[in-house]
Design a protein around this motif. Sequence first.
Motif, short mmCIF file in Angstrom:
data_model
loop_
_atom_site.label_atom_id
_atom_site.label_comp_id
_atom_site.label_asym_id
_atom_site.label_seq_id
_atom_site.Cartn_x
_atom_site.Cartn_y
_atom_site.Cartn_z
N ALA A 185 34.74 -14.21 -93.99
CA ALA A 185 35.45 -14.58 -95.21
C ALA A 185 36.19 -13.38 -95.80
CB ALA A 185 34.48 -15.15 -96.23
N THR A 186 35.57 -12.22 -95.73
CA THR A 186 36.23 -11.01 -96.24
C THR A 186 37.44 -10.66 -95.38
OG1 THR A 186 34.10 -10.20 -97.05
CG2 THR A 186 35.89 -8.61 -96.92
N ALA A 187 37.32 -10.83 -94.07
CA ALA A 187 38.46 -10.57 -93.18
C ALA A 187 39.63 -11.48 -93.54
CB ALA A 187 38.04 -10.80 -91.73
N VAL A 188 39.35 -12.74 -93.84
CA VAL A 188 40.39 -13.67 -94.26
C VAL A 188 41.00 -13.22 -95.58
CG1 VAL A 188 40.80 -16.02 -95.12
CG2 VAL A 188 39.50 -15.65 -93.00
N GLN A 189 40.13 -12.87 -96.53
CA GLN A 189 40.61 -12.48 -97.86
C GLN A 189 41.39 -11.18 -97.83
OE1 GLN A 189 39.14 -9.87 -100.10
NE2 GLN A 189 40.73 -10.38 -101.58
N ARG A 190 40.86 -10.17 -97.13
CA ARG A 190 41.50 -8.85 -97.12
C ARG A 190 42.79 -8.85 -96.31
NH1 ARG A 190 40.22 -5.33 -100.85
NH2 ARG A 190 40.84 -3.62 -99.45
N SER A 191 42.89 -9.74 -95.33
CA SER A 191 44.10 -9.80 -94.50
C SER A 191 45.16 -10.71 -95.08
CB SER A 191 43.75 -10.28 -93.09
OG SER A 191 43.36 -11.65 -93.11
N GLY A 192 44.83 -11.40 -96.17
CA GLY A 192 45.78 -12.33 -96.77
C GLY A 192 45.95 -13.60 -95.98
N GLY A 193 44.93 -13.97 -95.22
CA GLY A 193 44.99 -15.22 -94.47
C GLY A 193 45.60 -15.09 -93.09
N ALA A 194 45.31 -13.98 -92.41
CA ALA A 194 45.85 -13.76 -91.06
C ALA A 194 45.31 -14.80 -90.08
CB ALA A 194 45.51 -12.36 -90.59
N GLY A 195 45.88 -14.84 -88.89
CA GLY A 195 45.47 -15.82 -87.90
C GLY A 195 44.83 -15.26 -86.65
N GLU A 196 44.91 -13.92 -86.45
CA GLU A 196 44.41 -13.30 -85.22
C GLU A 196 43.38 -12.22 -85.55
OE1 GLU A 196 45.16 -14.05 -82.08
OE2 GLU A 196 46.75 -15.52 -82.43
N TYR A 197 42.13 -12.44 -85.10
CA TYR A 197 41.04 -11.52 -85.42
C TYR A 197 40.29 -11.14 -84.14
CZ TYR A 197 41.74 -13.60 -90.07
OH TYR A 197 42.28 -14.06 -91.27
N VAL A 198 39.54 -10.04 -84.23
CA VAL A 198 38.64 -9.65 -83.15
C VAL A 198 37.30 -9.24 -83.76
CG1 VAL A 198 39.46 -7.25 -83.13
CG2 VAL A 198 38.30 -8.16 -81.12
N PHE A 199 36.21 -9.56 -83.07
CA PHE A 199 34.87 -9.19 -83.49
C PHE A 199 34.32 -8.20 -82.49
CE2 PHE A 199 30.34 -9.37 -83.95
CZ PHE A 199 30.08 -9.73 -85.26
N TYR A 200 33.93 -7.00 -82.97
CA TYR A 200 33.33 -5.98 -82.11
C TYR A 200 31.81 -6.11 -82.16
CZ TYR A 200 38.03 -4.16 -81.78
OH TYR A 200 39.38 -4.04 -81.54
N ASN A 201 31.27 -6.59 -81.06
CA ASN A 201 29.86 -6.95 -80.95
C ASN A 201 29.09 -5.85 -80.24
OD1 ASN A 201 27.53 -8.82 -80.80
ND2 ASN A 201 28.01 -8.91 -78.62
N VAL A 202 27.86 -5.56 -80.70
CA VAL A 202 26.99 -4.59 -80.02
C VAL A 202 25.84 -5.39 -79.40
CG1 VAL A 202 25.60 -2.51 -80.27
CG2 VAL A 202 27.62 -2.83 -81.72
N PRO A 203 25.92 -5.68 -78.10
CA PRO A 203 24.96 -6.60 -77.47
C PRO A 203 23.50 -6.18 -77.59
CG PRO A 203 26.82 -6.16 -76.01
CD PRO A 203 26.92 -5.19 -77.14
N GLU A 204 23.25 -4.87 -77.61
CA GLU A 204 21.87 -4.40 -77.66
C GLU A 204 21.19 -4.70 -78.99
OE1 GLU A 204 24.07 -1.81 -74.70
OE2 GLU A 204 24.46 -2.69 -76.67
#
Length: 375
Positions: A185-204
């Motif tokens: 939700a913060t990514a949506v709010q801070r980006s002004g409603g962008a459409g392309e995102y990436v999530f950097y996951n730490v599998p461990e």
Amino acid sequence: MRGRRRGAALLAAGALALTACSGGDDEAAAGGGGEAVADVAAAEKFLEPWTGTGDKDVLIDEPLEAPVAEGTTVVYLDVGTPVSAVMWENLQAPAELLGIELERVEVGRDAQSINTAMNTVVELAPDGVINITLDPIFFEPQIEQFDALGIPIASGSVMTTVEHGLPEAFNGPEWMKTNGAVLAATAVQRSGGAGEYVFYNVPEFPFSALELEGARAKMAELCPECTLRVVDIPIAELGSTASDRVVSDLQANPQTEYFIAAVDEVQIGLPQKLGLAGLAVDGIGMWTAPPNYEQIIAGDQDASLSVDLNLMMWTVLDQLLREIGGQEYEWPDVQTRAATLSHVTHQENAPEDPVVGYVSIPDYQERFAALWLAD
């Protein structure tokens, strides 16, 4: 600085042929990408508990039934990350207040090292153990030994405590999914409603997958047409080459408008490298360390989902003391737990002291002292 990076990136976008490797990509998107516009108003409404300034209280407000015995011994399991070191430091003040003897045991990052370290803990026979992030599956034999010796374990950011017969952590699976929703939700709010995102996951980190689950669900709700890529960053790269991997990924995927990091350590040193690469992609992470706060204060890092790490460690210790004393307690609902300890931080509301960081309850020490019959 972010504005300058944006300008540089726009100028460079048409001239550079960007090639890089971004291992672990998962095009499991909330939609098909394109000209998507997320619901910023809905995101802001959802975020109110994490952006407001209302009064908060400690999670368990019942006093201990008896004062803590002088010389009570507690072992802290150190997993070797920068945030783990911060949490160890945050235990010093309450230990001094109560006269607790703390022992720090470094557990390592492979099965053999963990087994050796946990055997050491059994030999120490403390009154209690604090575990932050270490999956109990790696020390199941020792759990049986702890149980036989009457040594309780209180956990933070551990997702399978109940499954292994341990007390439920206040920040377990549902808490982590909620955090993921807040990040999205913060990514949506801070980006002004962008459409392309990436999530950097730490599998461990088991909690990372749960944050991702929560982020996916909230992103699908706020923007069914948005794309949320997933890129894995190995735990071994935290504090070393994680930022390089992010830069390479963003170079290979120039359509990305905003990123989400499961742990904010990914962002340490990242703004400078993004600037050198001519990239202008902002992002948000969680588990903010002092260098992250410094970057936010300077305007180099866009945002973070801050956790009051002092309050977290005092809360974990509070649970352990109740377990040691055999005293019953009950956690409040998940949203209350999550919103009590975490807050969306950006330059406009950044803490003055990056070492202290976000403070959820200014007089938390006095409140815990009263609950622990130590005042």
